[in-house]
Design a protein around this motif. Structure first.
Motif, PDB file in Angstrom:
ATOM      1  N   LYS A 127      10.530   3.053   0.604  1.00  0.00           N
ATOM      2  CA  LYS A 127       9.995   2.692  -0.007  1.00  0.00           C
ATOM      3  C   LYS A 127      10.220   1.533  -0.868  1.00  0.00           C
ATOM      4  N   LYS A 186       4.356  -1.760   8.786  1.00  0.00           N
ATOM      5  CA  LYS A 186       5.717   0.239   8.560  1.00  0.00           C
ATOM      6  C   LYS A 186       7.000   0.158   7.668  1.00  0.00           C
ATOM      7  N   TYR A 205       8.941  -1.450  -4.710  1.00  0.00           N
ATOM      8  CA  TYR A 205       8.811  -1.109  -5.215  1.00  0.00           C
ATOM      9  C   TYR A 205       8.174  -2.903  -5.938  1.00  0.00           C
ATOM     10  N   LYS A 217       1.063  -0.992   0.084  1.00  0.00           N
ATOM     11  CA  LYS A 217      -0.194  -0.175  -0.135  1.00  0.00           C
ATOM     12  C   LYS A 217       1.237   1.418   0.248  1.00  0.00           C
ATOM     13  N   LYS A 218       0.888   1.909  -0.888  1.00  0.00           N
ATOM     14  CA  LYS A 218       1.869   3.239  -1.023  1.00  0.00           C
ATOM     15  C   LYS A 218       3.265   3.243  -1.208  1.00  0.00           C
ATOM     16  N   GLY A 219       3.475   1.882  -1.461  1.00  0.00           N
ATOM     17  CA  GLY A 219       5.160   1.671  -1.303  1.00  0.00           C
ATOM     18  C   GLY A 219       5.924   1.671   0.021  1.00  0.00           C
ATOM     19  N   LYS A 220       5.089   2.016   0.783  1.00  0.00           N
ATOM     20  CA  LYS A 220       5.560   1.941   2.362  1.00  0.00           C
ATOM     21  C   LYS A 220       4.648   1.126   3.473  1.00  0.00           C
ATOM     22  N   LYS A 221       4.070   0.562   3.751  1.00  0.00           N
ATOM     23  CA  LYS A 221       3.213  -0.416   4.104  1.00  0.00           C
ATOM     24  C   LYS A 221       3.060  -1.702   3.444  1.00  0.00           C
TER      25      LYS A 221
END
Length: 171
Positions: free
Chosen positions: A44, A40, A46, A19-23
Motif C-alpha cells: 500500500k 499496480k 500512502y 487509486k485505493k492505495g495499491k494502484k
C-alpha cells in the motif's frame, strides 16, 4: 506534477493519481497525444500533501525505480528492429497483421498489438512501443518463429546481432 525540460522541443505534462492505495495511474500529455499507464503495486502507498509514502525504505526504493521506469517509457518510448536472413524469407504487413513466409509449407500470421507500432521495410521489421516489457516480449515471440541456424546463419536476428558460425562436418 508538471515538468518542462525545453519549452520548444520537449514540452510535456505528467500527472499521477493514487487509486485505493495499491494502484498509481500515470498520465502523460504532450504534442503527440495522451498516454496512460496503470502501475499496480503489491504494498500500500500512502499520500499526504501530494507526496507518496511507503511503509519500508526497501519498498520505496523498488517502487520509486519502477515509477521512474514507467515515466521514462512514457516520455521516450522504445525501438526494436529485427531482420530476416535467409533465401526466400519474406515478411508482409496486411492491415493489422504481419505475415511471415519463413520457408515452411504455410504462412505465419501475427496480429500487431495495440500497444506497439510495427513497420515493415524489405526484410526488416521496425517496432516502436511505449512500454518496453510488452514490446520486447512480442519481439522475442517473433524471433522464436524461426530460430537462428548456427551452421548457415539464417533465421530471425536482431539488427545488430552477429553470429559466429560453427564448423560443419569435415571430410
Amino acid at each position: 506534477m508538471k515538468y518542462n525540460i525545453n519549452k520548444k522541443i520537449n514540452n510535456f505534462e505528467l500527472q499521477y493519481f493514487v487509486k485505493k492505495g495499491k494502484k498509481i495511474e500515470i498520465i502523460n500529455r504532450n504534442d503527440k497525444g495522451m498516454m496512460k499507464i496503470l502501475l499496480k503495486l503489491r504494498k500500500k502507498v500512502y499520500v499526504q500533501k501530494n507526496k507518496l509514502y511507503f511503509k519500508k525504505h526497501s519498498d520505496s526504493r523498488n517502487y520509486i525505480s519502477k515509477i521512474k521506469y514507467t515515466i521514462k517509457s512514457l516520455m521516450s518510448g522504445y525501438f526494436a528492429e529485427i531482420k530476416l536472413v535467409g533465401l526466400g524469407f519474406l515478411v508482409y504487413k496486411v492491415k493489422k497483421t504481419i505475415v511471415f513466409d519463413l520457408g515452411y509449407s504455410h504462412f505465419i500470421c501475427y496480429t500487431i498489438p495495440t500497444t506497439a507500432v510495427l513497420k515493415v521495410v524489405d526484410k526488416n521489421v521496425v517496432a516502436f512501443g511505449q512500454v518496453s516489457d510488452t514490446l520486447f516480449d512480442k519481439i522475442s515471440i517473433i524471433k522464436q518463429l524461426r530460430r537462428v541456424n548456427k551452421y548457415t546463419g539464417t533465421g530471425i536476428l536482431n539488427i545488430d546481432q552477429k553470429i559466429k558460425l560453427k564448423e560443419g562436418k569435415l571430410r
